[in-house]
Motif scaffolding. Structure first.
Motif, PDB file in Angstrom:
ATOM      1  N   GLY A  96       0.819  -1.211   0.000  1.00 54.30           N
ATOM      2  CA  GLY A  96       0.000   0.000   0.000  1.00 54.30           C
ATOM      3  C   GLY A  96       0.852   1.260   0.000  1.00 54.30           C
ATOM      4  O   GLY A  96       0.512   2.251  -0.650  1.00 54.30           O
ATOM      5  N   GLY A  97       1.970   1.226   0.721  1.00 54.86           N
ATOM      6  CA  GLY A  97       2.871   2.371   0.739  1.00 54.86           C
ATOM      7  C   GLY A  97       3.458   2.650  -0.634  1.00 54.86           C
ATOM      8  O   GLY A  97       3.569   3.800  -1.055  1.00 54.86           O
ATOM      9  N   LEU A  98       3.832   1.606  -1.350  1.00 55.25           N
ATOM     10  CA  LEU A  98       4.384   1.785  -2.700  1.00 55.25           C
ATOM     11  C   LEU A  98       3.327   2.303  -3.668  1.00 55.25           C
ATOM     12  O   LEU A  98       3.566   3.241  -4.435  1.00 55.25           O
ATOM     13  N   ILE A  99       2.145   1.702  -3.614  1.00 53.44           N
ATOM     14  CA  ILE A  99       1.044   2.146  -4.478  1.00 53.44           C
ATOM     15  C   ILE A  99       0.631   3.564  -4.112  1.00 53.44           C
ATOM     16  O   ILE A  99       0.414   4.412  -4.971  1.00 53.44           O
ATOM     17  N   GLY A 100       0.527   3.827  -2.814  1.00 56.98           N
ATOM     18  CA  GLY A 100       0.132   5.153  -2.354  1.00 56.98           C
ATOM     19  C   GLY A 100       1.138   6.226  -2.732  1.00 56.98           C
ATOM     20  O   GLY A 100       0.766   7.313  -3.156  1.00 56.98           O
ATOM     21  N   TYR A 101       2.420   5.894  -2.613  1.00 55.11           N
ATOM     22  CA  TYR A 101       3.442   6.883  -2.960  1.00 55.11           C
ATOM     23  C   TYR A 101       3.326   7.284  -4.425  1.00 55.11           C
ATOM     24  O   TYR A 101       3.365   8.470  -4.750  1.00 55.11           O
ATOM     25  N   LEU A 102       3.182   6.302  -5.294  1.00 52.21           N
ATOM     26  CA  LEU A 102       3.084   6.625  -6.723  1.00 52.21           C
ATOM     27  C   LEU A 102       1.827   7.431  -7.032  1.00 52.21           C
ATOM     28  O   LEU A 102       1.875   8.386  -7.807  1.00 52.21           O
ATOM     29  N   SER A 103       0.705   7.053  -6.416  1.00 56.36           N
ATOM     30  CA  SER A 103      -0.531   7.784  -6.692  1.00 56.36           C
ATOM     31  C   SER A 103      -0.520   9.171  -6.054  1.00 56.36           C
ATOM     32  O   SER A 103      -1.288  10.037  -6.453  1.00 56.36           O
ATOM     33  N   PHE A 104       0.324   9.402  -5.080  1.00 57.10           N
ATOM     34  CA  PHE A 104       0.489  10.730  -4.479  1.00 57.10           C
ATOM     35  C   PHE A 104       1.496  11.555  -5.272  1.00 57.10           C
ATOM     36  O   PHE A 104       1.269  12.720  -5.589  1.00 57.10           O
ATOM     37  N   PHE A 105       2.620  10.954  -5.603  1.00 57.46           N
ATOM     38  CA  PHE A 105       3.733  11.664  -6.230  1.00 57.46           C
ATOM     39  C   PHE A 105       3.398  12.148  -7.643  1.00 57.46           C
ATOM     40  O   PHE A 105       3.702  13.294  -7.995  1.00 57.46           O
ATOM     41  N   ILE A 106       2.782  11.315  -8.442  1.00 58.98           N
ATOM     42  CA  ILE A 106       2.567  11.653  -9.859  1.00 58.98           C
ATOM     43  C   ILE A 106       1.702  12.908 -10.020  1.00 58.98           C
ATOM     44  O   ILE A 106       2.119  13.849 -10.695  1.00 58.98           O
ATOM     45  N   PRO A 107       0.509  12.995  -9.409  1.00 57.85           N
ATOM     46  CA  PRO A 107      -0.237  14.251  -9.585  1.00 57.85           C
ATOM     47  C   PRO A 107       0.369  15.439  -8.853  1.00 57.85           C
ATOM     48  O   PRO A 107       0.330  16.566  -9.349  1.00 57.85           O
ATOM     49  N   ALA A 108       0.975  15.204  -7.677  1.00 57.72           N
ATOM     50  CA  ALA A 108       1.527  16.315  -6.903  1.00 57.72           C
ATOM     51  C   ALA A 108       2.688  16.973  -7.636  1.00 57.72           C
ATOM     52  O   ALA A 108       2.710  18.194  -7.819  1.00 57.72           O
ATOM     53  N   VAL A 109       3.642  16.197  -8.063  1.00 65.04           N
ATOM     54  CA  VAL A 109       4.803  16.765  -8.745  1.00 65.04           C
ATOM     55  C   VAL A 109       4.435  17.163 -10.170  1.00 65.04           C
ATOM     56  O   VAL A 109       4.945  18.151 -10.694  1.00 65.04           O
TER      57      VAL A 109
END
Length: 153
Positions: A96-109
């Protein structure tokens, strides 16, 4: 047995937080440019304005990484705590941390990087080491949170 609904919740929570963080980053860069570039006069202001708004981009990028790691720990504790064994909690928290990081990072950055118009923007390759480290740490902190959450129950 791993319930896929956990990962859908990770995607939803982190994705919506990523959009929010990206919008804040976008607006803060636009604000910095309007204050320090559009209304600036003189050679010194024109030279330092892009550097300042570039610093705002850098600062927001680092805060996005910091926030992502803390959110993976929190959700790891929450969802890992619903498992009976520490290993299952760690697996749910880590994935979940890996999936969550990608789904957070891509739109944020992504939203942050489209904001600057006149600022001196860093190259995306210069942040790859930070992104790779944050990705690994998100999985690790999620797994630790999940393990602790499961063992605490």
């Amino acid at each position: 047995m791993i319930d896929l609904r956990f990962f859908i919740v990770y995607l939803g929570v982190f994705g919506s937080l990523g959009i929010g963080a990206g919008m804040i980053g976008f607006l803060s860069v636009q604000w910095a440019e309007s204050v320090y570039l559009s209304s600036a006069s003189g050679d010194l202001a024109q030279q330092l304005g892009p550097i300042f708004s570039g610093f705002v981009v850098l600062q927001n990028s680092i805060l996005i990484q910091f926030f992502a790691i803390h959110m993976t720990l929190l959700l790891g504790l929450l969802f890992g705590g619903q498992k009976n064994r520490g290993q299952d909690g760690a697996l749910v928290g880590g994935l979940g941390g890996l999936i969550g990081y990608l789904s957070f990072f891509i739109p944020a950055v992504g939203l942050l990087l489209v904001a600057p118009t006149e600022s001196e923007l860093f190259q995306i390759s210069s942040i790859l080491l930070l992104v790779a480290g944050s990705f690994v740490l998100s999985g690790l902190t999620g797994a630790v949170g999940g393990f602790i959450g499961a063992e605490a129950n």
